[in-house]
Design an enzyme around this catalytic site. Structure first.
Site, mmCIF file in Angstrom:
data_model
loop_
_atom_site.group_PDB
_atom_site.id
_atom_site.type_symbol
_atom_site.label_atom_id
_atom_site.label_comp_id
_atom_site.label_asym_id
_atom_site.label_seq_id
_atom_site.Cartn_x
_atom_site.Cartn_y
_atom_site.Cartn_z
ATOM 1 N N GLY A 1 -22.639 24.335 65.173
ATOM 2 C CA GLY A 1 -22.677 25.045 66.442
ATOM 3 C C GLY A 1 -23.031 24.066 67.541
ATOM 4 N N GLN B 1 -26.144 21.409 75.547
ATOM 5 C CA GLN B 1 -26.208 20.161 74.777
ATOM 6 C C GLN B 1 -25.201 19.123 75.257
ATOM 7 O OE1 GLN B 1 -26.156 22.512 70.934
ATOM 8 N NE2 GLN B 1 -27.459 20.820 70.330
ATOM 9 N N CYS C 1 -30.536 20.427 64.339
ATOM 10 C CA CYS C 1 -29.983 20.590 65.688
ATOM 11 C C CYS C 1 -29.408 19.247 66.115
ATOM 12 C CB CYS C 1 -31.088 21.019 66.651
ATOM 13 S SG CYS C 1 -30.522 21.217 68.354
ATOM 14 N N LEU C 2 -28.205 19.259 66.687
ATOM 15 C CA LEU C 2 -27.567 18.000 67.085
ATOM 16 C C LEU C 2 -28.346 17.287 68.192
ATOM 17 C CD1 LEU C 2 -23.788 19.052 67.020
ATOM 18 C CD2 LEU C 2 -25.029 17.666 65.333
ATOM 19 N N HIS D 1 -29.577 30.455 66.711
ATOM 20 C CA HIS D 1 -29.926 29.112 67.187
ATOM 21 C C HIS D 1 -29.178 28.782 68.486
ATOM 22 C CE1 HIS D 1 -30.889 24.715 66.269
ATOM 23 N NE2 HIS D 1 -29.947 24.610 67.193
ATOM 24 N N GLU D 2 -27.876 29.073 68.509
ATOM 25 C CA GLU D 2 -27.057 28.708 69.682
ATOM 26 C C GLU D 2 -27.376 29.589 70.890
ATOM 27 O OE1 GLU D 2 -25.686 25.925 69.557
ATOM 28 O OE2 GLU D 2 -25.882 25.743 67.389
ATOM 29 N N HIS E 1 -30.338 28.380 72.564
ATOM 30 C CA HIS E 1 -30.025 27.240 73.440
ATOM 31 C C HIS E 1 -29.590 27.716 74.839
ATOM 32 C CE1 HIS E 1 -30.181 23.390 71.352
ATOM 33 N NE2 HIS E 1 -29.502 23.842 70.312
HETATM 34 ZN ZN ZN Z 1 -29.310 23.094 68.436
#
Ligand code: ZN
Length: 191
Positions: A45, A50, A106-107, A148-149, A152
């Site tokens: 995701g 991000q 998480c990226l 999670h997304e 964000h």
């Molecule tokens: Zn993340």
């Protein structure tokens, strides 16, 4: 086009995304680039924050992931392999009561992962990339990724959802990452 993924410490990650208005070419291109960037990074995701855009826009793709999921689009169960990637614009999420713990990464926190408690089943409504309304019910990994997304998009990060016990072993690495990120920002953008 691959976009740079912003690491923790960048203030845009703590910025609530603006509601997306009319769908235009800029937004469609952004969504395509986000999918390409997510796939290249082997993520499941990616949120607009991000890649530096505080917008209510996220992409999800769990194809090839080992952890199981169920995905319903409307009343029908969808095949993950053909339904992904998903592009969600202005998503709204509702959580069922049951919770489960699962490992999460998480990226924007390269190499860090820890258990996070999440709802096992979620219901999401959103606008799709072609303007249609999406009604999603998901369990398992997809439910976790959606939570999670969408966090964000509201400036909330997975470290905020960890128990103190889960967070403790990561604290030094998180502080180091934040310091390294802040050092790359112009002074005026630091908190
Ligand atoms: Zn993340």
């Amino acid at each position: 086009m691959l976009l740079p993924i912003l690491p923790y410490g960048h203030p845009v990650l703590r910025t609530k995304g603006a509601k997306v208005g009319a769908l235009n070419d800029d937004l469609r291109q952004l969504a395509r680039n986000m999918i390409e960037t997510m796939n290249a990074a082997r993520g499941v995701g990616l949120a607009a924050q991000q890649v530096g855009r505080a917008l209510q826009l996220t992409v999800v793709d769990v194809r090839g992931a080992e952890r199981p999921s169920q995905l319903f689009l409307g009343a029908r169960e969808a095949d993950i392999e053909t339904a992904m990637p998903l592009v969600l614009i202005n998503p709204q999420i509702r959580l069922d009561e049951a919770r489960e713990e699962g490992e999460e990464g998480c990226l924007s926190f390269p190499g860090l992962c820890a258990p996070v408690m999440r709802a096992t089943t979620v219901h999401v409504t959103a606008t799709g990339l072609r303007g249609g309304k999406l009604q999603i019910t998901a369990t398992g990994l997809v439910a976790r990724v959606l939570q999670h997304e969408i966090d964000h998009l509201n400036g909330v990060l997975f470290i905020d959802r960890m128990t103190p016990e889960a967070l403790k072993p990561l604290e030094a690495a998180i502080r180091k990452l934040e310091r390294a990120t802040l050092a790359t920002l112009p002074r005026s953008r630091r908190k």
